[in-house]
Design a protein around this motif. Structure first.
Motif, PDB file in Angstrom:
ATOM      1  N   MET A 405       0.850  -1.180   0.000  1.00 36.10           N
ATOM      2  CA  MET A 405       0.000   0.000   0.000  1.00 36.10           C
ATOM      3  C   MET A 405       0.893   1.240   0.000  1.00 36.10           C
ATOM      4  O   MET A 405       1.680   1.448   0.920  1.00 36.10           O
ATOM      5  N   THR A 406       0.833   2.037  -1.055  1.00 34.28           N
ATOM      6  CA  THR A 406       1.617   3.271  -1.142  1.00 34.28           C
ATOM      7  C   THR A 406       0.784   4.417  -0.593  1.00 34.28           C
ATOM      8  O   THR A 406      -0.360   4.616  -0.991  1.00 34.28           O
ATOM      9  N   LEU A 407       1.385   5.177   0.325  1.00 40.81           N
ATOM     10  CA  LEU A 407       0.650   6.237   1.005  1.00 40.81           C
ATOM     11  C   LEU A 407       0.813   7.576   0.297  1.00 40.81           C
ATOM     12  O   LEU A 407       1.843   7.866  -0.315  1.00 40.81           O
ATOM     13  N   ASP A 408      -0.207   8.391   0.416  1.00 45.97           N
ATOM     14  CA  ASP A 408      -0.260   9.699  -0.234  1.00 45.97           C
ATOM     15  C   ASP A 408       0.249  10.764   0.743  1.00 45.97           C
ATOM     16  O   ASP A 408      -0.506  11.283   1.571  1.00 45.97           O
ATOM     17  N   VAL A 409       1.541  11.108   0.632  1.00 49.32           N
ATOM     18  CA  VAL A 409       2.148  12.082   1.537  1.00 49.32           C
ATOM     19  C   VAL A 409       1.537  13.463   1.336  1.00 49.32           C
ATOM     20  O   VAL A 409       1.240  14.178   2.305  1.00 49.32           O
ATOM     21  N   GLU A 410       1.358  13.853   0.085  1.00 49.28           N
ATOM     22  CA  GLU A 410       0.834  15.192  -0.184  1.00 49.28           C
ATOM     23  C   GLU A 410      -0.612  15.337   0.290  1.00 49.28           C
ATOM     24  O   GLU A 410      -1.029  16.407   0.717  1.00 49.28           O
ATOM     25  N   GLY A 411      -1.377  14.258   0.213  1.00 53.43           N
ATOM     26  CA  GLY A 411      -2.732  14.305   0.752  1.00 53.43           C
ATOM     27  C   GLY A 411      -2.715  14.534   2.250  1.00 53.43           C
ATOM     28  O   GLY A 411      -3.516  15.311   2.795  1.00 53.43           O
ATOM     29  N   ALA A 412      -1.786  13.843   2.961  1.00 52.31           N
ATOM     30  CA  ALA A 412      -1.647  14.044   4.398  1.00 52.31           C
ATOM     31  C   ALA A 412      -1.219  15.470   4.709  1.00 52.31           C
ATOM     32  O   ALA A 412      -1.716  16.096   5.667  1.00 52.31           O
ATOM     33  N   ARG A 413      -0.301  16.001   3.886  1.00 52.88           N
ATOM     34  CA  ARG A 413       0.168  17.372   4.102  1.00 52.88           C
ATOM     35  C   ARG A 413      -0.980  18.373   3.939  1.00 52.88           C
ATOM     36  O   ARG A 413      -1.135  19.304   4.737  1.00 52.88           O
ATOM     37  N   ALA A 414      -1.794  18.171   2.905  1.00 54.06           N
ATOM     38  CA  ALA A 414      -2.903  19.092   2.652  1.00 54.06           C
ATOM     39  C   ALA A 414      -3.921  19.047   3.793  1.00 54.06           C
ATOM     40  O   ALA A 414      -4.465  20.085   4.203  1.00 54.06           O
ATOM     41  N   ALA A 415      -4.187  17.857   4.322  1.00 58.41           N
ATOM     42  CA  ALA A 415      -5.149  17.727   5.424  1.00 58.41           C
ATOM     43  C   ALA A 415      -4.648  18.447   6.669  1.00 58.41           C
ATOM     44  O   ALA A 415      -5.416  19.133   7.362  1.00 58.41           O
ATOM     45  N   CYS A 416      -3.367  18.269   6.985  1.00 56.96           N
ATOM     46  CA  CYS A 416      -2.791  18.960   8.144  1.00 56.96           C
ATOM     47  C   CYS A 416      -2.778  20.467   7.923  1.00 56.96           C
ATOM     48  O   CYS A 416      -3.006  21.251   8.857  1.00 56.96           O
ATOM     49  N   ALA A 417      -2.499  20.892   6.692  1.00 58.98           N
ATOM     50  CA  ALA A 417      -2.468  22.328   6.389  1.00 58.98           C
ATOM     51  C   ALA A 417      -3.854  22.953   6.567  1.00 58.98           C
ATOM     52  O   ALA A 417      -3.980  24.073   7.084  1.00 58.98           O
ATOM     53  N   ARG A 418      -4.908  22.229   6.137  1.00 56.56           N
ATOM     54  CA  ARG A 418      -6.269  22.762   6.289  1.00 56.56           C
ATOM     55  C   ARG A 418      -6.607  22.969   7.763  1.00 56.56           C
ATOM     56  O   ARG A 418      -7.230  23.960   8.145  1.00 56.56           O
ATOM     57  N   LEU A 419      -6.193  22.006   8.583  1.00 59.19           N
ATOM     58  CA  LEU A 419      -6.444  22.129  10.019  1.00 59.19           C
ATOM     59  C   LEU A 419      -5.632  23.276  10.601  1.00 59.19           C
ATOM     60  O   LEU A 419      -6.101  24.025  11.467  1.00 59.19           O
ATOM     61  N   GLY A 420      -4.395  23.451  10.104  1.00 58.42           N
ATOM     62  CA  GLY A 420      -3.513  24.486  10.622  1.00 58.42           C
ATOM     63  C   GLY A 420      -3.969  25.892  10.309  1.00 58.42           C
ATOM     64  O   GLY A 420      -3.652  26.835  11.047  1.00 58.42           O
ATOM     65  N   GLU A 421      -4.701  26.083   9.200  1.00 56.03           N
ATOM     66  CA  GLU A 421      -5.174  27.420   8.828  1.00 56.03           C
ATOM     67  C   GLU A 421      -6.001  28.047   9.941  1.00 56.03           C
ATOM     68  O   GLU A 421      -5.966  29.263  10.148  1.00 56.03           O
ATOM     69  N   ARG A 422      -6.737  27.233  10.667  1.00 55.06           N
ATOM     70  CA  ARG A 422      -7.612  27.752  11.729  1.00 55.06           C
ATOM     71  C   ARG A 422      -6.817  28.148  12.965  1.00 55.06           C
ATOM     72  O   ARG A 422      -7.319  28.866  13.832  1.00 55.06           O
ATOM     73  N   LEU A 423      -5.566  27.685  13.053  1.00 56.13           N
ATOM     74  CA  LEU A 423      -4.744  27.981  14.227  1.00 56.13           C
ATOM     75  C   LEU A 423      -3.517  28.821  13.892  1.00 56.13           C
ATOM     76  O   LEU A 423      -2.687  29.092  14.774  1.00 56.13           O
ATOM     77  N   GLY A 424      -3.390  29.205  12.610  1.00 57.99           N
ATOM     78  CA  GLY A 424      -2.223  29.973  12.202  1.00 57.99           C
ATOM     79  C   GLY A 424      -0.950  29.161  12.225  1.00 57.99           C
ATOM     80  O   GLY A 424       0.136  29.690  12.518  1.00 57.99           O
ATOM     81  N   MET A 425      -1.044  27.863  11.907  1.00 61.38           N
ATOM     82  CA  MET A 425       0.112  26.967  11.913  1.00 61.38           C
ATOM     83  C   MET A 425       0.242  26.305  10.557  1.00 61.38           C
ATOM     84  O   MET A 425      -0.745  26.153   9.830  1.00 61.38           O
ATOM     85  N   ASP A 426       1.489  25.891  10.219  1.00 54.41           N
ATOM     86  CA  ASP A 426       1.686  25.180   8.969  1.00 54.41           C
ATOM     87  C   ASP A 426       1.451  23.689   9.171  1.00 54.41           C
ATOM     88  O   ASP A 426       1.202  23.217  10.293  1.00 54.41           O
TER      89      ASP A 426
END
Length: 700
Positions: A405-426
């Motif tokens: 199973m190959t994992l989607d790193v960029e998908g994980a990055r985008a999900a964390c980034a969306r959450l971070g927008e609400r807290l001013g974090m990358d």
């Protein structure tokens, strides 16, 4: 105290030279499988389908067959033991979708179940009652009465029972019955008569009796046990469907189901007490961890089972998992005996979120197998612990689950980034925060278990298993100043290994409630009867005499005190010996100052557990290092120990380890279907049973 098992007890060469042993554990995210022929052990992980758990089982079995070089039909036709740990009952309770239950109880006590002893839950700052799988309107009081000595004060009237049942069916659409009368453990005649009347009148409806399931004092626990069993009566339908599929493929041996006590029972037995299958997976893992601990020569350990949905914590002392005889199931205290496992909603699939205060939180909600973490690429959109660990470099996206199973790193990055927008974090800051919060939740669960059990942390290490356990266990152990961590060779599928090794266990218990010293032979008669019944249970499972054993125990307490202590009985009941051992154990558990000189001591309950040895899988052997043979890294990977600066860390392969090899952290060890993280200040070596031992340097 029970003696630790000998390591040789787990090296039974009789297991199999002509067949295969398979163990399955159906988890919330993956279905794990282990197959052994006595020399080679194969393992597999297949995604769990919550709507149809047999899909994951069949998928995992197909993977095992491919590894063994056989067709699925050829493999099944040669299987001599098939063990299954299932979430079927757990799912029924979690989704609150079971039978509509009606309860018949003694008149005047209709509300005792829903009062729940004033036990309440806190949700979002509000105090609420725990869920109960039946409505208060579905309770009917029957005008019968038995006193505390078992004497009938008011006889049961059959017409009243039939009328109450008919009314429940008409008014409340009841399709399952629970029966629990006051003092029925003293004299079960009224319950037995009621059950017989209901089964004769409504033969297609499940009927469960509290006194039949658990003839012990405490009517609340007996009642909840009967009600929950009735509610979960349909949970085994999927299991029987799976059994038919396997039989069609050639399986000839009966399927053994893992119960919450850590033993195995047949599907037919499970029908009589389906609730016993709740938490079967964590229980199986704890039993297997006990074996790992004994073989390693480190018999005292805290088990840390971290999968995709939760972390399950249990304690193993002298290689034996600790048990409790009033298991808490979903906030409901029952009379069920089970391995003492505490769960916290912090697994690999636990979802990160922001609460009303603007704080980052993790769990208890889980992405489970469907849709799963964002990096799985199955439609998940919310960042999880697994997404964070991929982004931080702890998980190799190219070799996840043995490269299947190959994992989607960029998908994980985008999900964390969306959450971070609400807290001013990358994205990296959020990922680091998710890991730290998850680690804190896990450490809190382990710390609570250590303190509540009064454990001497210097004696205990950690056994890490489950798909995510090895990534967090050493960091937790360092935080709690525990000396070592064991990562079994089958760490990611250890509960499945437990399903392939668990003994048949059948428990019988009965209330005695007599003061010590005993003035009659009543307790001796009860113990003898329980032993005979437990022996009959093993005979019914075709366990040969040489493979049968009985464990006899007594629950002893100060007269009418709520808490009791469990003491083993070897041979005849010795009143003086029981009293002496009770006072010694009581002082150890609660302090010498808690003892009183003149308080009577009471033998409250006798319990006999029949244990039947069965064909079982075996642990892999640990090869020794050859002269001049070193341990070389297979590569390196950048790990974000802090969110801004990566650290290059060497990566080693677990298959390259030999006894005699030793590496110093920081390092990663690729186990194939999990990863071991060894931070700075730790060292890793291979010990008996193919287990990796991580030793943590003392801070002193």
């Amino acid at each position: 105290m029970r003696k630790a098992a000998s390591p040789d007890a787990y090296r039974d060469s009789s297991i199999t030279t002509s067949g295969f042993v398979i163990g399955i554990d159906v988890g919330g995210t993956f279905t794990d499988a282990v197959c052994s022929d006595g020399e080679t052990t194969w393992r597999a992980k297949s995604p769990t389908n919550p709507a149809r758990f047999s899909d994951g089982v069949m998928g995992a079995c197909a993977m095992l067959a491919q590894q063994a070089g056989l067709t699925l039909g050829d493999l099944m036709s040669r299987v001599v033991r098939f063990g299954l740990g299932t979430t079927a009952v757990t799912n029924v309770l979690a989704t609150k979708r079971g039978r509509t239950v009606g309860l018949l109880t003694t008149k005047g006590f209709e509300f005792h179940l829903h009062a729940m002893r004033n036990h309440r839950d806190v949700q979002g700052g509000w105090i609420e009652r725990f869920w109960m799988p039946m409505e208060p309107e579905a309770v009917r009081g029957i005008d019968e009465r038995v006193d505390r000595y078992g004497q009938v004060l008011k006889p049961l009237i059959a017409d009243e029972v039939i009328a109450a049942a008919a009314d429940l069916i008409k008014r409340n659409d009841v399709n399952a019955f629970a029966v629990s009368y006051l003092w029925s453990f003293r004299n079960p005649a009224h319950e037995e008569q009621t059950v017989a009347l209901l089964r004769a009148k409504y033969p297609s409806m499940p009927v469960y009796s509290g006194a039949e399931l658990r003839p012990i004092m405490r009517e609340y626990e007996r009642t909840t046990l009967a009600v929950l069993n009735a509610f979960a009566a349909d949970a085994l339908d999927g299991i029987e469907e799976l059994e038919e599929q396997l039989k069609d493929l050639g399986l000839t041996c009966p399927m053994l189901l893992l119960h919450s006590g850590g033993g195995a029972i047949s599907a037919e037995e499970a029908r009589h007490t389906p609730l016993a299958l709740a938490s079967s997976g964590p229980a199986a893992g704890s039993v297997a961890a006990g074996e790992i601990a004994v073989v390693a020569g480190l018999p005292d350990a805290i088990c840390c089972d971290m999968g995709g949905t939760s972390i399950d914590v249990a304690v193993v002392t002298n290689g034996i998992p600790e048990r409790r005889h009033t298991a808490d199931i979903g906030g409901i205290v029952t009379g069920q005996s089970a391995i003492d496992v505490e769960s916290v909603g912090a697994g690999g699939g636990s979802i990160a979120w922001i609460d009303d205060r603007g704080l980052l939180r993790v769990g208890p909600q889980s992405a489970r197998a469907t849709p799963g973490p964002v990096c799985y690429g199955r439609g998940g959109t919310e960042a999880t612990v697994t997404d964070a660990m991929v982004l931080l470099g702890y998980i190799d996206p190219a070799s996840f689950n043995r490269g299947g199973m190959t994992l989607d790193v960029e998908g994980a990055r985008a999900a964390c980034a969306r959450l971070g927008e609400r807290l001013g974090m990358d994205a990296m800051g959020i990922a680091h925060g998710i890991r730290e919060i998850a680690l804190a939740e896990m450490s809190k669960a382990m710390r609570a278990r250590i303190s509540s059990g009064g454990l001497d942390a210097r004696r205990y290490g950690v056994i890490a298993f489950g798909g995510s356990g090895s990534l967090f266990a050493t960091a937790m152990a360092k935080e709690l100043e525990l000396p070592w961590v064991l990562t079994p060779a089958l760490a990611s599928v250890l509960s499945a290994y437990g399903a392939a090794t668990a003994d048949i266990r059948r428990e019988r218990a009965r209330a005695v409630d007599e003061l010590l010293p005993l003035e009659s032979d009543h307790a001796t008669t009860v113990l003898k009867d329980l032993m005979e019944r437990a022996e009959e249970d093993l005979v019914a499972q075709n366990v040969t005499p040489a493979n049968r054993s009985l464990l006899c125990e007594a629950e002893v307490r100060f007269h009418r005190q709520n808490a009791s202590l469990t003491l083993t009985i070897e041979g005849d009941i010795d009143s003086d010996d029981l009293a002496t051992r009770f006072r010694t154990s009581y002082a150890k558990n609660f302090g010498v100052s808690s003892l009183t000189a003149n308080t009577p001591i009471e033998l409250s309950t006798l319990r006999v557990t029949g244990v039947g040895k069965t064909i079982r899988a075996v642990l892999p052997q640990s090869p020794h290092v050859e002269a001049g043979g070193g341990l070389n890294a297979i590569g390196s990977r950048d790990i974000y120990l802090d969110p801004d600066h990566p650290t290059a860390v060497p990566v080693y392969a677990a298959v390259d380890f030999r006894t005699g090899h030793r590496l110093e952290g920081p390092a990663l060890v690729d186990v194939g279907d999990t990863t071991l993280w060894a931070p700075a200040g730790t060292s890793v070596e291979l010990i008996a049973g193919g287990t990796l031992k991580t030793t943590i340097a003392s801070r002193g």
